[in-house]
Scaffold this motif. Sequence first.
Motif, PDB file in Angstrom:
ATOM      1  N   LYS A 288       0.851  -1.200   0.000  1.00  0.00           N
ATOM      2  CA  LYS A 288       0.000   0.000   0.000  1.00  0.00           C
ATOM      3  C   LYS A 288       0.875   1.234   0.000  1.00  0.00           C
ATOM      4  O   LYS A 288       1.836   1.336   0.758  1.00  0.00           O
ATOM      5  CB  LYS A 288      -0.921   0.005   1.237  1.00  0.00           C
ATOM      6  CG  LYS A 288      -1.951   1.116   1.221  1.00  0.00           C
ATOM      7  CD  LYS A 288      -2.988   0.924   0.131  1.00  0.00           C
ATOM      8  CE  LYS A 288      -4.002   2.048   0.062  1.00  0.00           C
ATOM      9  NZ  LYS A 288      -4.968   1.882  -1.040  1.00  0.00           N
ATOM     10  N   SER A 289       0.531   2.165  -0.898  1.00  0.00           N
ATOM     11  CA  SER A 289       1.249   3.436  -0.983  1.00  0.00           C
ATOM     12  C   SER A 289       0.263   4.588  -0.935  1.00  0.00           C
ATOM     13  O   SER A 289      -0.913   4.441  -1.311  1.00  0.00           O
ATOM     14  CB  SER A 289       2.053   3.514  -2.296  1.00  0.00           C
ATOM     15  OG  SER A 289       3.020   2.506  -2.356  1.00  0.00           O
ATOM     16  N   PHE A 290       0.755   5.734  -0.475  1.00  0.00           N
ATOM     17  CA  PHE A 290      -0.023   6.974  -0.499  1.00  0.00           C
ATOM     18  C   PHE A 290       0.855   8.060  -1.100  1.00  0.00           C
ATOM     19  O   PHE A 290       1.933   8.355  -0.574  1.00  0.00           O
ATOM     20  CB  PHE A 290      -0.468   7.381   0.901  1.00  0.00           C
ATOM     21  CG  PHE A 290      -1.503   6.476   1.506  1.00  0.00           C
ATOM     22  CD1 PHE A 290      -2.833   6.578   1.147  1.00  0.00           C
ATOM     23  CD2 PHE A 290      -1.140   5.502   2.434  1.00  0.00           C
ATOM     24  CE1 PHE A 290      -3.789   5.732   1.695  1.00  0.00           C
ATOM     25  CE2 PHE A 290      -2.085   4.662   2.990  1.00  0.00           C
ATOM     26  CZ  PHE A 290      -3.409   4.775   2.620  1.00  0.00           C
ATOM     27  N   GLU A 291       0.397   8.646  -2.215  1.00  0.00           N
ATOM     28  CA  GLU A 291       1.089   9.757  -2.861  1.00  0.00           C
ATOM     29  C   GLU A 291       2.563   9.434  -3.078  1.00  0.00           C
ATOM     30  O   GLU A 291       3.456  10.232  -2.805  1.00  0.00           O
ATOM     31  CB  GLU A 291       0.938  11.034  -2.027  1.00  0.00           C
ATOM     32  CG  GLU A 291      -0.508  11.478  -1.879  1.00  0.00           C
ATOM     33  CD  GLU A 291      -0.645  12.708  -1.004  1.00  0.00           C
ATOM     34  OE1 GLU A 291       0.333  13.058  -0.323  1.00  0.00           O
ATOM     35  OE2 GLU A 291      -1.728  13.318  -1.011  1.00  0.00           O
ATOM     36  N   LEU A 296       3.265  -0.087   3.149  1.00  0.00           N
ATOM     37  CA  LEU A 296       3.444  -1.531   3.322  1.00  0.00           C
ATOM     38  C   LEU A 296       3.975  -2.112   2.023  1.00  0.00           C
ATOM     39  O   LEU A 296       3.548  -1.713   0.931  1.00  0.00           O
ATOM     40  CB  LEU A 296       2.120  -2.206   3.670  1.00  0.00           C
ATOM     41  CG  LEU A 296       1.556  -2.039   5.078  1.00  0.00           C
ATOM     42  CD1 LEU A 296       0.196  -2.698   5.171  1.00  0.00           C
ATOM     43  CD2 LEU A 296       2.487  -2.616   6.130  1.00  0.00           C
ATOM     44  N   ARG A 297       4.915  -3.070   2.156  1.00  0.00           N
ATOM     45  CA  ARG A 297       5.489  -3.684   0.970  1.00  0.00           C
ATOM     46  C   ARG A 297       5.501  -5.199   1.124  1.00  0.00           C
ATOM     47  O   ARG A 297       6.140  -5.735   2.038  1.00  0.00           O
ATOM     48  CB  ARG A 297       6.915  -3.182   0.744  1.00  0.00           C
ATOM     49  CG  ARG A 297       7.597  -3.778  -0.495  1.00  0.00           C
ATOM     50  CD  ARG A 297       9.058  -3.393  -0.619  1.00  0.00           C
ATOM     51  NE  ARG A 297       9.220  -1.960  -0.864  1.00  0.00           N
ATOM     52  CZ  ARG A 297       9.737  -1.107   0.018  1.00  0.00           C
ATOM     53  NH1 ARG A 297      10.112  -1.542   1.210  1.00  0.00           N
ATOM     54  NH2 ARG A 297       9.866   0.168  -0.273  1.00  0.00           N
ATOM     55  N   SER A 320      -2.313   2.669  11.482  1.00  0.00           N
ATOM     56  CA  SER A 320      -3.765   2.666  11.249  1.00  0.00           C
ATOM     57  C   SER A 320      -4.109   2.143   9.859  1.00  0.00           C
ATOM     58  O   SER A 320      -5.157   1.521   9.662  1.00  0.00           O
ATOM     59  CB  SER A 320      -4.337   4.081  11.439  1.00  0.00           C
ATOM     60  OG  SER A 320      -4.196   4.507  12.791  1.00  0.00           O
ATOM     61  N   THR A 321      -3.217   2.380   8.895  1.00  0.00           N
ATOM     62  CA  THR A 321      -3.426   1.846   7.543  1.00  0.00           C
ATOM     63  C   THR A 321      -3.500   0.327   7.583  1.00  0.00           C
ATOM     64  O   THR A 321      -4.355  -0.289   6.917  1.00  0.00           O
ATOM     65  CB  THR A 321      -2.277   2.292   6.619  1.00  0.00           C
ATOM     66  OG1 THR A 321      -2.283   3.718   6.534  1.00  0.00           O
ATOM     67  CG2 THR A 321      -2.430   1.694   5.235  1.00  0.00           C
ATOM     68  N   GLN A 334      -1.519  -3.914  -4.081  1.00  0.00           N
ATOM     69  CA  GLN A 334      -1.135  -5.234  -4.582  1.00  0.00           C
ATOM     70  C   GLN A 334      -1.419  -6.253  -3.490  1.00  0.00           C
ATOM     71  O   GLN A 334      -1.480  -5.914  -2.309  1.00  0.00           O
ATOM     72  CB  GLN A 334       0.355  -5.265  -4.938  1.00  0.00           C
ATOM     73  CG  GLN A 334       0.735  -4.381  -6.103  1.00  0.00           C
ATOM     74  CD  GLN A 334       2.234  -4.399  -6.366  1.00  0.00           C
ATOM     75  OE1 GLN A 334       3.002  -4.919  -5.575  1.00  0.00           O
ATOM     76  NE2 GLN A 334       2.632  -3.839  -7.492  1.00  0.00           N
ATOM     77  N   GLY A 335      -1.564  -7.510  -3.874  1.00  0.00           N
ATOM     78  CA  GLY A 335      -1.840  -8.554  -2.904  1.00  0.00           C
ATOM     79  C   GLY A 335      -3.323  -8.643  -2.603  1.00  0.00           C
ATOM     80  O   GLY A 335      -4.159  -7.975  -3.232  1.00  0.00           O
TER      81      GLY A 335
END
Length: 594
Positions: A288-291, A296-297, A320-321, A334-335
């Motif tokens: 998960k990415s933001f901007e 998380l990878r 919190s994400t 992804q995932g």
Amino acid sequence: MLLSAESITKTYGTRVLLDRVSFYLEPGERVGVIGVNGAGKSTLLRILAGAEEPETGCVTRFPNVRLEYLPQNPEFAPGTTVLEQVLLGLSTDARALAEYEAKTILTRLGITRFEQRVEELSGGQRKRVALAAALARPCDVLILDEPTNHLDSEMVTWLEEWLQRFAGGLVMITHDRYFLERVTNRMAEVDGGKLYFYEGSYEDFLRRKAEREESARASERKRQSILRREYQWVMQGPTARGTKSRERLERYEALKNQSGPTERAGLELSSVASRLGKKTVELRGVSKSFEGRQVLRDFDCMLLRDDRIGIVGVNGSGKSTLLNLIAGRLSPDQGEVIVGETVKIGYFSQENPPMDGETRVIDYVKEIGERIETVDGVITASQLLEQFLFPADVQWSPIDKLSGGEKRRLFLLSILASAPNILLLDEPTNDLDIETLTILEDYLETFPGAVVAVSHDRYFLDKVARRIFVVEGDGRVTPYAGGYTDYLAALAERRRAEKKAEKPAPKKEESRPSAPKKLKFSYKEQREYETIDADIAALEEQLADNQAQQSACGSDYVALQRLQEEQSQLESALEEKMERWVYLNDLAERIAAQ
């Protein structure tokens, strides 16, 4: 004496929060104020700080005593920048002295954009700016309402050390029990409108409170024994009441009219959970990415049916994400997140959901169910509220009449009563009183499902967690076995091993006694000391220019991503320079003092 309050009374509607209580603060005293939510702790602090007037009694601040106050919900002057807010109200000379201290404290609290306007900050960031404002100004008395809320573990440790060095008088409310133990030397408990004082730390308070309550129970047993004897005397024989001793009758009536110690019902909710099948929640290769920033990878995790996971990390790292991904509130880039068919998630978020202030407390719970199934049988909504420390008179009050902590407790009740089998708790210790926290911890020990909790409360994590996940902020999540103290020990051991591997073998030299060397700057340190103020100013200008360019970017996302990466590098460089500035100035003072 720094501060005194004499015979203070304060009511809220029909509730007596403070009933003719007195309070005194001496230099060097660090007083921790505790009590259940709604008992009147924050009201006491507002009165001591002069932010609220008592109905009776008076507060005296002794001559030339300077006081700083951190309210539970700070307010800000509109249009001000972060630095202006921290220095608000100071004279020009005082501002010049306090500016570097303010920047250092803000940096320690994770606030590095000093020219950002306060209305652009999150609620947690605003609370940290208000804390910095209280700490950065010279004062003799600090009054802090929940200073550890919205701080990560590193910030809490730093604040703990800062307050241990503070020479003035301190009065604070906090529910962080390790923090209380390490900072305070006196406790004040607000209970039933009265103030009870205990010398010593939080551990001393627990012991002495138990002794006080046992003494009160022993006195009540004695009173009841005397009452039974006197009642038999009053009722014996046909002799007319008028012929009996008037004084003895009056003593009997007075004894009968005395009230015994109040035995408050504990929060003892029996386990309420839906059946959980073999399949729980699994994260496979989740990213998960933001901007453009990776949170998380390629993260894998399988929740066990009885898991107890504590999630820690610096503010903004993605804790919190991770919870929101497990809860299905966010989708991974992804995932996949696989959720079992029998899974029922209860999510205790950082912020309460909107509550209709006119709704009565009991009606709010009845929306979940008139009758709630527990392992010990069925209980009514009213009985459930009693177990959650909401007495009958409060149950029929509108929600607007509750304190912030009581609303938090009501929200927690609604989550647990909905019978989840996986509990996600995001900062559950914020705004909950210690009594509620203690029983929540006991409840979680017997909860038949999985628990995942984001928390900065070290005591809570030690009590609840069996695994710690550290969200590193660069996409990595590092697992550790055990509670928070076990994690710290493992982390320290790992760092020692890394340091040992990097350190070259020491050269053997013939030992000889040498005279102690005088402290002095190295040539490099001297040059750095002379230029560091200009370096800091240059970095601040670059940050301001970067933020101006971001504002002008509009929808040019490529340029915006480049500028945000540059901003992150500048903020890191500024934080490093501020740390170096503190070290060099401290060294300069020690050199001058030789």
